[in-house]
Design a protein around this motif. Structure first.
Motif, short mmCIF file in Angstrom:
data_model
loop_
_atom_site.label_atom_id
_atom_site.label_comp_id
_atom_site.label_asym_id
_atom_site.label_seq_id
_atom_site.Cartn_x
_atom_site.Cartn_y
_atom_site.Cartn_z
N SER A 165 42.06 70.70 75.77
CA SER A 165 40.67 70.08 74.48
C SER A 165 39.52 69.27 74.58
O SER A 165 38.44 69.28 74.26
CB SER A 165 41.20 70.05 73.09
N THR A 186 38.77 85.20 78.34
CA THR A 186 39.73 84.85 77.55
C THR A 186 39.86 85.49 76.39
O THR A 186 38.60 85.57 76.06
CB THR A 186 39.02 83.07 77.94
N LYS A 187 41.33 84.85 75.96
CA LYS A 187 41.03 85.21 74.24
C LYS A 187 40.03 84.28 73.47
O LYS A 187 40.13 84.35 72.39
CB LYS A 187 42.32 85.64 73.94
N GLU A 188 40.41 82.95 74.19
CA GLU A 188 40.10 81.78 72.98
C GLU A 188 39.22 81.48 73.27
O GLU A 188 38.07 81.88 74.38
CB GLU A 188 41.07 80.44 74.14
N ASN A 189 37.97 80.47 72.32
CA ASN A 189 36.80 79.94 73.06
C ASN A 189 37.00 78.88 73.09
O ASN A 189 37.23 77.92 73.13
CB ASN A 189 36.19 80.47 71.73
N MET A 231 47.96 79.29 77.99
CA MET A 231 46.93 80.19 78.01
C MET A 231 47.31 81.58 77.92
O MET A 231 46.91 82.68 77.66
CB MET A 231 45.49 79.99 78.66
#
Length: 144
Positions: free
Chosen positions: A31, A8-11, A48
Motif C-alpha cells: 500500500s 488488475t481489479k485493484e486500483n 493480488m
C-alpha cells in the motif's frame, strides 16, 4: 527493466510496489509507494492473485513474465500510470525489474523526476477541466 501493461481489479496508486514470486507465481502489492530509503522487508504485502490474472495480452505477456521469472526468484514492479477500460477494468503501466538493487536505483534516481512530472500533468489536467467547466457554465448562462 521491462515496461508492461497489466490488468488488475485493484486500483493501484502511482508508484505502488508490486512483486511476483517465481516459485509459486503469486503476485503481491504494497500500500506504500516506492521509496529509495525503505528496505524491501519494510513494505506491507497484500495478495493480488496469480500472475496469469495480470495478463491483458495473452500472447505476449506470459512469455515475458516466464523469461523474467526464470532469471530471478522474485521480480519487482513499480506502477507508473493507469487507465480505465470500457468494460470497467483497469490497465496499469508497470516497470518490472529483476532484482531489488535495480528497484532502489530507480527509486533513487528516476522515480522522483517521474513523480514531479506526474504531479505537473495532474495539475494541468485539473486546470483544463476547471476551465472547460467555467466555459460550459458561461455558455449555459448566456443561453438562458
Amino acid at each position: 527493466m521491462k515496461k508492461v501493461i497489466v490488468s488488475t481489479k485493484e486500483n493501484l496508486d502511482y508508484g505502488t510496489l508490486i512483486w511476483i514470486y517465481a516459485n509459486n507465481r503469486k503476485v503481491y502489492r504494497s500500500s506504500k509507494s516506492i521509496n529509495a530509503d525503505t528496505p524491501f522487508h519494510r513494505y506491507d504485502s497484500h495478495y493480488m492473485g496469480m500472475v496469469e490474472e495480470l495478463y491483458r495480452d495473452q500472447e505476449k505477456h506470459p512469455i515475458l513474465f516466464k523469461r523474467m521469472i526464470e532469471k530471478s526468484d522474485r521480480i519487482f514492479g513499480v506502477c507508473l500510470n493507469k487507465r480505465r477500460n470500457e468494460d470497467g477494468s483497469k490497465d496499469m503501466k508497470v516497470l518490472f525489474f529483476l532484482d531489488w538493487d535495480s528497484v532502489q536505483d530507480f527509486a533513487e534516481d528516476t522515480f522522483p523526476r517521474l513523480l514531479k512530472e506526474e504531479v505537473k500533468r495532474r495539475k494541468a489536467a485539473k486546470q483544463k477541466w476547471l476551465e472547460r467547466g467555467k466555459l460550459f457554465s458561461e455558455k449555459k448562462k448566456m443561453s438562458q
